[in-house]
Design a protein around this motif. Structure first.
Motif, short mmCIF file in Angstrom:
data_model
loop_
_atom_site.label_atom_id
_atom_site.label_comp_id
_atom_site.label_asym_id
_atom_site.label_seq_id
_atom_site.Cartn_x
_atom_site.Cartn_y
_atom_site.Cartn_z
N HIS A 282 0.79 -1.23 0.00
CA HIS A 282 0.00 0.00 0.00
C HIS A 282 0.82 1.28 0.00
N ALA A 283 2.11 1.21 0.36
CA ALA A 283 2.87 2.45 0.49
C ALA A 283 4.37 2.21 0.33
N GLN A 284 5.08 3.28 0.01
CA GLN A 284 6.53 3.26 -0.02
C GLN A 284 7.02 3.98 1.22
N TRP A 285 7.98 3.36 1.92
CA TRP A 285 8.47 3.89 3.19
C TRP A 285 9.92 4.32 3.06
N VAL A 286 10.30 5.29 3.88
CA VAL A 286 11.68 5.78 3.97
C VAL A 286 12.07 5.78 5.44
N VAL A 287 13.27 5.28 5.73
CA VAL A 287 13.80 5.31 7.08
C VAL A 287 14.67 6.55 7.21
N VAL A 288 14.35 7.39 8.18
CA VAL A 288 15.10 8.62 8.44
C VAL A 288 15.79 8.45 9.78
N GLU A 289 17.13 8.50 9.75
CA GLU A 289 17.92 8.29 10.96
C GLU A 289 18.79 9.51 11.20
N SER A 290 18.70 10.08 12.40
CA SER A 290 19.55 11.22 12.75
C SER A 290 20.33 10.86 14.01
N ARG A 291 21.56 11.38 14.06
CA ARG A 291 22.43 11.12 15.21
C ARG A 291 23.45 12.23 15.34
N PRO A 292 24.12 12.31 16.49
CA PRO A 292 25.16 13.33 16.67
C PRO A 292 26.30 13.11 15.68
N LEU A 293 26.87 14.20 15.22
CA LEU A 293 27.97 14.14 14.26
C LEU A 293 29.21 13.55 14.90
N ARG A 294 29.49 13.89 16.14
CA ARG A 294 30.66 13.37 16.83
C ARG A 294 30.24 12.75 18.16
N GLY A 295 31.06 11.86 18.64
CA GLY A 295 30.82 11.27 19.94
C GLY A 295 29.71 10.23 19.91
N SER A 296 29.40 9.76 21.06
CA SER A 296 28.36 8.73 21.15
C SER A 296 27.01 9.38 21.37
N GLY A 297 26.02 8.61 21.13
CA GLY A 297 24.66 9.10 21.30
C GLY A 297 23.71 8.16 20.60
N GLN A 298 22.53 8.07 21.11
CA GLN A 298 21.53 7.20 20.52
C GLN A 298 20.95 7.83 19.26
N PRO A 299 20.90 7.04 18.16
CA PRO A 299 20.27 7.57 16.95
C PRO A 299 18.75 7.66 17.13
N VAL A 300 18.16 8.60 16.43
CA VAL A 300 16.71 8.72 16.39
C VAL A 300 16.29 8.18 15.02
N VAL A 301 15.53 7.09 15.02
CA VAL A 301 15.12 6.44 13.78
C VAL A 301 13.62 6.61 13.61
N ARG A 302 13.23 7.10 12.43
CA ARG A 302 11.81 7.28 12.11
C ARG A 302 11.53 6.60 10.78
N ARG A 303 10.34 6.11 10.64
CA ARG A 303 9.88 5.53 9.38
C ARG A 303 8.78 6.43 8.87
N MET A 304 8.96 6.97 7.65
CA MET A 304 8.00 7.93 7.11
C MET A 304 7.53 7.48 5.74
N LEU A 305 6.35 7.90 5.37
CA LEU A 305 5.89 7.71 4.00
C LEU A 305 6.79 8.52 3.08
N ARG A 306 6.98 8.02 1.87
CA ARG A 306 7.93 8.64 0.93
C ARG A 306 7.65 10.11 0.70
N HIS A 307 6.39 10.47 0.47
CA HIS A 307 6.09 11.88 0.19
C HIS A 307 6.37 12.76 1.41
N ASN A 308 6.18 12.23 2.62
CA ASN A 308 6.50 13.00 3.83
C ASN A 308 8.02 13.15 3.99
N ALA A 309 8.77 12.10 3.63
CA ALA A 309 10.23 12.17 3.73
C ALA A 309 10.79 13.17 2.73
N ILE A 310 10.22 13.23 1.53
CA ILE A 310 10.66 14.21 0.54
C ILE A 310 10.39 15.62 1.04
#
Length: 87
Positions: free
Chosen positions: A40-68
């Motif tokens: 029914h849909a195309q999904w995109v995984v959006v992952e953000s994390r700190p550029l340096r050092g440790s830290g937990q990534p924030v992972v989201r799954r979005m519909l393609r048009h929302n990710a664009i």
């Protein structure tokens, strides 16, 4: 606008649905990757994390048009720009 005057970002969209953005002011990096499509849909995984050092990534799954829309909004707001894969 003639194609030679268009910004490089618009002329070369991410290949195979994979793209990276970096924000040096906030020290963050964000990746956009195609996920397995469903019937029914195309999904995109959006992952953000700190550029340096440790830290937990924030992972989201979005519909393609929302990710664009999120990609375009991030580029329009200050600080975010395209980059090579960071990890």
């Amino acid at each position: 606008m003639p194609s030679k005057d268009r910004p490089l970002v618009d002329r070369h969209p991410p290949k195979a649905g994979v793209g990276w953005l970096v924000n040096t002011q906030e020290q963050k990096v964000c990746s956009f990757t195609n996920a397995n499509p469903t019937a029914h849909a195309q999904w995109v995984v959006v992952e953000s994390r700190p550029l340096r050092g440790s830290g937990q990534p924030v992972v989201r799954r979005m519909l393609r048009h929302n990710a664009i829309e999120a990609w375009e909004t991030m580029l329009k707001t200050g600080g975010w720009k395209r980059c090579q894969p960071k990890w």
